[in-house]
Design an enzyme around this catalytic site. Structure first.
Site, PDB file in Angstrom:
ATOM      1  N   LEU A 213       0.839  -1.199   0.000  1.00  0.00           N
ATOM      2  CA  LEU A 213       0.000   0.000   0.000  1.00  0.00           C
ATOM      3  C   LEU A 213       0.874   1.249   0.000  1.00  0.00           C
ATOM      4  O   LEU A 213       1.726   1.421   0.871  1.00  0.00           O
ATOM      5  CB  LEU A 213      -0.912   0.024   1.226  1.00  0.00           C
ATOM      6  CG  LEU A 213      -1.807  -1.205   1.411  1.00  0.00           C
ATOM      7  CD1 LEU A 213      -2.811  -0.944   2.525  1.00  0.00           C
ATOM      8  CD2 LEU A 213      -2.520  -1.568   0.118  1.00  0.00           C
TER       9      LEU A 213
ATOM     10  N   ALA B 282      -0.636   4.431  -1.606  1.00  0.00           N
ATOM     11  CA  ALA B 282      -1.435   5.485  -2.247  1.00  0.00           C
ATOM     12  C   ALA B 282      -1.647   6.707  -1.358  1.00  0.00           C
ATOM     13  O   ALA B 282      -2.227   7.697  -1.792  1.00  0.00           O
ATOM     14  CB  ALA B 282      -2.786   4.919  -2.694  1.00  0.00           C
TER      15      ALA B 282
ATOM     16  N   ARG C 147       2.734  15.021   5.281  1.00  0.00           N
ATOM     17  CA  ARG C 147       3.620  15.489   6.355  1.00  0.00           C
ATOM     18  C   ARG C 147       5.095  15.487   5.955  1.00  0.00           C
ATOM     19  O   ARG C 147       5.928  16.061   6.651  1.00  0.00           O
ATOM     20  CB  ARG C 147       3.400  14.646   7.624  1.00  0.00           C
ATOM     21  CG  ARG C 147       2.180  15.119   8.407  1.00  0.00           C
ATOM     22  CD  ARG C 147       2.152  14.495   9.768  1.00  0.00           C
ATOM     23  NE  ARG C 147       1.608  13.152   9.728  1.00  0.00           N
ATOM     24  CZ  ARG C 147       1.854  12.222  10.658  1.00  0.00           C
ATOM     25  NH1 ARG C 147       2.659  12.482  11.663  1.00  0.00           N
ATOM     26  NH2 ARG C 147       1.303  11.025  10.559  1.00  0.00           N
TER      27      ARG C 147
ATOM     28  N   GLN D 171      -5.539   3.218  -6.916  1.00  0.00           N
ATOM     29  CA  GLN D 171      -6.687   3.462  -6.031  1.00  0.00           C
ATOM     30  C   GLN D 171      -7.174   4.877  -6.347  1.00  0.00           C
ATOM     31  O   GLN D 171      -6.480   5.851  -6.055  1.00  0.00           O
ATOM     32  CB  GLN D 171      -6.269   3.353  -4.559  1.00  0.00           C
ATOM     33  CG  GLN D 171      -7.430   3.500  -3.591  1.00  0.00           C
ATOM     34  CD  GLN D 171      -6.973   3.653  -2.146  1.00  0.00           C
ATOM     35  OE1 GLN D 171      -5.832   3.995  -1.870  1.00  0.00           O
ATOM     36  NE2 GLN D 171      -7.890   3.405  -1.226  1.00  0.00           N
TER      37      GLN D 171
ATOM     38  N   ASP E  64       5.640   2.397   3.325  1.00  0.00           N
ATOM     39  CA  ASP E  64       6.359   3.361   4.165  1.00  0.00           C
ATOM     40  C   ASP E  64       6.935   2.717   5.427  1.00  0.00           C
ATOM     41  O   ASP E  64       7.204   3.386   6.405  1.00  0.00           O
ATOM     42  CB  ASP E  64       5.434   4.526   4.539  1.00  0.00           C
ATOM     43  CG  ASP E  64       4.268   4.103   5.420  1.00  0.00           C
ATOM     44  OD1 ASP E  64       4.156   2.900   5.728  1.00  0.00           O
ATOM     45  OD2 ASP E  64       3.478   4.976   5.814  1.00  0.00           O
TER      46      ASP E  64
ATOM     47  N   SER F 132      54.652  13.514 -11.118  1.00  0.00           N
ATOM     48  CA  SER F 132      53.654  14.382 -10.493  1.00  0.00           C
ATOM     49  C   SER F 132      53.175  15.473 -11.436  1.00  0.00           C
ATOM     50  O   SER F 132      53.909  15.938 -12.296  1.00  0.00           O
ATOM     51  CB  SER F 132      54.261  15.048  -9.261  1.00  0.00           C
ATOM     52  OG  SER F 132      54.542  14.054  -8.309  1.00  0.00           O
TER      53      SER F 132
END
Ligand code: UD1
Ligand code: CA
Length: 453
Positions: free
Chosen positions: A9, A11, A16, A76, A106, A390
């Site tokens: 899930l 969706a 926040r 969804q 999440d 070098s």
């Protein structure tokens, strides 16, 4: 074994996070959170994996499609709750007659054995398996109403709970497993008659119980089911991941002098007897072999470090850096898409991009592979045991043969054959006594014009 599928899930809007990036695409340990869930489903043997996205998450849909193909995305249309979200994937699983686990996009740190334990409960005859945890601060989590040994009667959302139910500390992680056909049949009976007016996935537990099915909880640690809703929680999940991975590496025989200052990625591989000094960052794609030393303040990404090699301090290995056995990459040296053979050295201040350095070659301080002409990248090849003086600029495409020497300060634009000396710089001029006459001339000129004090 019963076939397995997963619905993830994702969706929710994740407002926040205050981010243009969909929440579940924010990384933990260098990997997007949703990819943690996909990897968990894959490692649990799920042959079908569907991520439920909202219509507005084009970037997430594209990301999932890239990994799982178009069948991996379910839309969804409106966010009417977790149960409704699972139903959005129902047509994707039409005809699938195995077990289903529901994960969240999440919640990145769930260990595979927790999922295995849930599936095992189903094999043992449970109707629904729920992953729960004892929360320090149960807050807004759904509470598991249990009796006996992990038998779950119902899950009550905090907003719908009585004061007695709110005192329960055993909470719902959100992860749930049941037979796929059973989940969809139970969901068809779920209503939105609750505080949030949503179709709760969690309601399938009480419905299954009413049908006489057994629902069992599997318990895990709270740190394993940290959900991310804000940047603060993202930082907490990152810290939990880092702590776990550091502990694993220490256990496996890696020395981390100051573990709390070393940052790892989900796929960092470090063999035993590697020493990692303080303040080292391992971005994704790094493998370090036994006996290597990664000195302080180095940054590694997409790189392979061979056995016994020493990297840093202050080294940067970028994608495609292949550092051979016993090789040395010292301070302020950047290596990108370049293979360094066994025992090759670039000890100070260099850029080695798009090239090959033979075994035992020595790259002097200040050497630059000039790999970019403003349009394309070109390669620099250096043979075994060559010596690059070098402050040399090697203008690619260019090749230096085995055993060749390059004079310091050269700008090399043509092939240098093996064992040859290549020098490309202005010849040194000496004029004896020149400074004395220079000073006399300058002093005389100054007196003539009356300039100065
Ligand atoms: C949910 C659980 C709760 C549990 C908690 C754990 C329900 C009803 N509640 O609560 O018991 O303790 O997770 O974190 O399941 N999502 C959709 N579509 C929707 C709604 C949600 O895809 O319509 C997704 C979200 O993006 C998120 C996940 O489902 O990844 C959880 O949704 P969220 O609204 O955060 O659930 P909680 O209220 O936290
Ligand atoms: Ca949540």
């Amino acid at each position: 074994m019963t076939k397995r599928a997963a619905i993830i899930l994702a969706a929710g809007q994740g407002t926040r996070m205050k981010s243009a990036l969909p929440k579940v695409m924010h990384p933990v340990g260098g990997r997007a959170m949703v990819d943690w869930s996909v990897a968990l489903a894959e490692s649990s043997g799920c042959e079908r994996i569907i991520v439920v996205c909202s219509p507005s998450q084009a970037q997430l849909q594209a990301h999932v499609t890239e990994n799982l193909g178009p069948d991996g995305v379910a839309i969804q249309e409106t966010p009417l709750g977790t149960g409704h979200a699972v139903q959005a994937a129902e047509t994707h699983l039409a005809g699938f007659d195995g077990a289903l686990v529901v994960l969240y996009g999440d919640t990145p740190l769930i260990p595979p054995d927790a999922i295995e334990a849930l599936f095992a409960r189903l094999e043992d005859g449970a109707g629904v398996g729920v992953l729960g945890f004892e929360a320090d601060n149960p807050g807004a989590y759904g509470r598991l109403i249990t009796h006996g040994h992990g038998e779950v009667e119902a899950i009550v959302e905090a907003r719908d709970a009585s004061p007695e139910q709110l005192a329960i500390r055993l909470c719902n992680s959100g992860v749930m497993a049941a037979r796929a056909d059973e989940v969809f049949s139970l969901l068809s009976r779920v209503t939105n008659d609750n505080a949030k007016g949503e179709y709760y996935l969690t309601d399938i537990v009480a419905l299954a119980r009413a049908d006489g099915q057994n629902c069992l909880a599997v318990e895990c640690a709270e740190a394993d089911v940290l959900g991310v809703n804000s940047r603060l929680e993202l930082a907490r999940a990152e810290a939990a991941f880092q702590a776990r991975r550091r502990r694993e590496l220490l256990t496996e025989g890696v020395t981390l002098t100051a573990p709390e200052t070393v940052f790892l990625s989900y796929d960092t591989e470090i063999a035993n007897d590697v020493l990692v000094e303080p303040h080292v960052v391992f971005a994704p794609g790094v493998r370090v072999e036994s006996g290597a030393v990664i000195r302080a303040f180095s940054h590694l990404e997409g790189a392979h470090v061979g056995a016994g090699a020493v990297i840093g301090p202050y080294a940067r290995l970028r994608p495609g850096a292949e550092i051979g056995r016993q090789a040395r990459v010292g301070n302020f040296v950047e290596v990108k898409s370049t293979r360094m053979g066994a025992g090759a050295k670039a000890n100070h201040l260099a850029y080695l991009g798009d090239g090959e350095v033979g075994a035992g070659a020595n790259i002097g301080a200040g050497t630059i592979f000039c790999n970019y002409d403003g349009y394309r990248k070109h390669r620099t090849e250096i043979g075994e045991n060559a010596f690059i003086g070098s402050n040399s600029a090697l203008v690619a495409p260019v090749s230096i043969g085995a055993g060749a020497y390059i004079g310091s300060g050269s700008v090399i634009t043509q092939t240098v054959p093996g064992d040859a000396l290549g020098v490309a710089r202005g010849r040194q001029v000496i004029r004896e006594g020149w400074s004395v006459s220079y000073r006399e001339r300058m002093r005389a000129a100054k007196e003539e014009t009356g300039d100065g004090q």
